[in-house]
Design an enzyme around this catalytic site. Sequence first.
Site, PDB file in Angstrom:
ATOM      1  N   GLU A  48      34.922  31.539  42.833  1.00 36.75           N
ATOM      2  CA  GLU A  48      35.582  31.923  44.075  1.00 36.75           C
ATOM      3  C   GLU A  48      34.884  31.391  45.327  1.00 36.75           C
ATOM      4  O   GLU A  48      34.273  32.137  46.101  1.00 36.75           O
ATOM      5  CB  GLU A  48      35.720  33.454  44.152  1.00 36.75           C
ATOM      6  CG  GLU A  48      36.528  34.019  42.994  1.00 36.75           C
ATOM      7  CD  GLU A  48      36.835  35.492  43.107  1.00 36.75           C
ATOM      8  OE1 GLU A  48      37.677  35.973  42.339  1.00 36.75           O
ATOM      9  OE2 GLU A  48      36.240  36.167  43.980  1.00 36.75           O
TER      10      GLU A  48
ATOM     11  N   GLU B  35      40.321  35.577  35.969  1.00 39.21           N
ATOM     12  CA  GLU B  35      40.157  36.976  36.379  1.00 39.21           C
ATOM     13  C   GLU B  35      41.519  37.532  36.745  1.00 39.21           C
ATOM     14  O   GLU B  35      42.283  36.907  37.485  1.00 39.21           O
ATOM     15  CB  GLU B  35      39.224  37.144  37.588  1.00 39.21           C
ATOM     16  CG  GLU B  35      37.763  36.986  37.300  1.00 39.21           C
ATOM     17  CD  GLU B  35      36.903  37.265  38.531  1.00 39.21           C
ATOM     18  OE1 GLU B  35      37.351  38.036  39.416  1.00 39.21           O
ATOM     19  OE2 GLU B  35      35.796  36.713  38.618  1.00 39.21           O
TER      20      GLU B  35
END
Length: 451
Positions: free
Chosen positions: A175, A360
């Site tokens: 991320e 995720e």
Amino acid sequence: MSDRKPMDLDLARADFPPGFVFGAATSGYQIEGRRFGGCGLSHWDTFAATPGNTVRGEDGATACDHYHRWREDLDLVRDAGLDCYRFSISWSRVLPEGRGAPNPAGLDFYERLVDGMLERGLQPFATLYHWDLPVPLADLGGWRNRDVADWFADYTEVIMKRIGDRLETAATINEPWCVSWLSHFLGEHAPGLRDIRATARSMHHVLLAHGRATQAMRSLGMKNLGLVTNFEYASPADDSPEAARAARLYDGIYNRWFLGGVFDKAYPQDVLEGLGPHMPEGYEQDFDIIGTPVDWLGINYYTRKVIAPDGSGQFPALKEVEGPLPKTQMNWEIFPEGLHHFITWTHRRYTKGLPIYVTENGMASPDTLSDGRVDDPARIEYLNRHLKEVRRAIDEGAPVKGYIVWSLLDNYEWSLGYEKRFGLVHVDFDTLERTPKASWHALGRALKDKG
């Protein structure tokens, strides 16, 4: 009508293509316990030690004590019928000073962990960086300093010489939006800055570090290398052109910047209008490194945001407003259609046939232990709805190869401390006892037949 019981999943392993993998994810700082095993300080330790930055000043010093309980935790992955375990390596555990002499106990820990996965028939999915930058490097400017790309590549070489030959996949950075924008512009994560110049530099250097680390792993003969980016679906707050422009810019900052750097070797022009004056001189010359080919893309997806102009006239001149959809404990809207959108959009626009993993996806809910059980029907329904969107994308031709739930364990949820529970497994943070939730059992039933 479906005859599904409320605590079951609608889809099972047989509903997905052969070889499709299911897994659960964690990150080092959130579960391991930084105070164990010679791990160095990271900027999350100093961020949490600063009053007001985290709920009740909570940090990851003990977390879930995965450092000592990893065998039990890997058993939980295996016993749920999962195929892979996505974990992150702590830079501070491997190199307490960020550079220089490795920590033998840290290298040994990750070797034991990977070997433990293989012994249980689990595929190791490693991530090199999940936000815990060593303090000595933070003192040198961290992600604002161009040298971070070389420091990261050196760290990559140290750990991958030890375990790289046994990994199924390796990702560089988890991320990059959180590493840069959330942490340097919004100030909500370590290092807690609110500075546009620092933001522009970190948004570039995080991708430069990704490219350098990918090259380092290639030089070691490693394959199946990827990048994990997070996505949020941006919806305009109303039908006005101003709201549409604000939502488009949010999409540019959050979703198109990092994909553009890696796959287009260029940043989106609408975002550069704001960040361009603050970018490092000559940044365009780094795109050949940033664009080093990857073998797959990881998509982290949780929610959508409703975006409106804020009237400030200052970049980015937008704000989030309350949306109408049901929300998780994080106050994030539940919008499964966004996962389908990002899978199909990235496939068409950027990756063009490369494998995609949902690395995720999950939800926080206020789960409680009662009579030895943790019932979490909202999480089961969340997984149901998102798995259906994955299945729909596959039916439309998207090359999705796996789905990984966040998270295996309730854990340290960064600035929110230990309140927000994302786990398939409940953790009592006083005793550290693990209790599989109903969602863990539901996954086990859905995945029991591996063929």
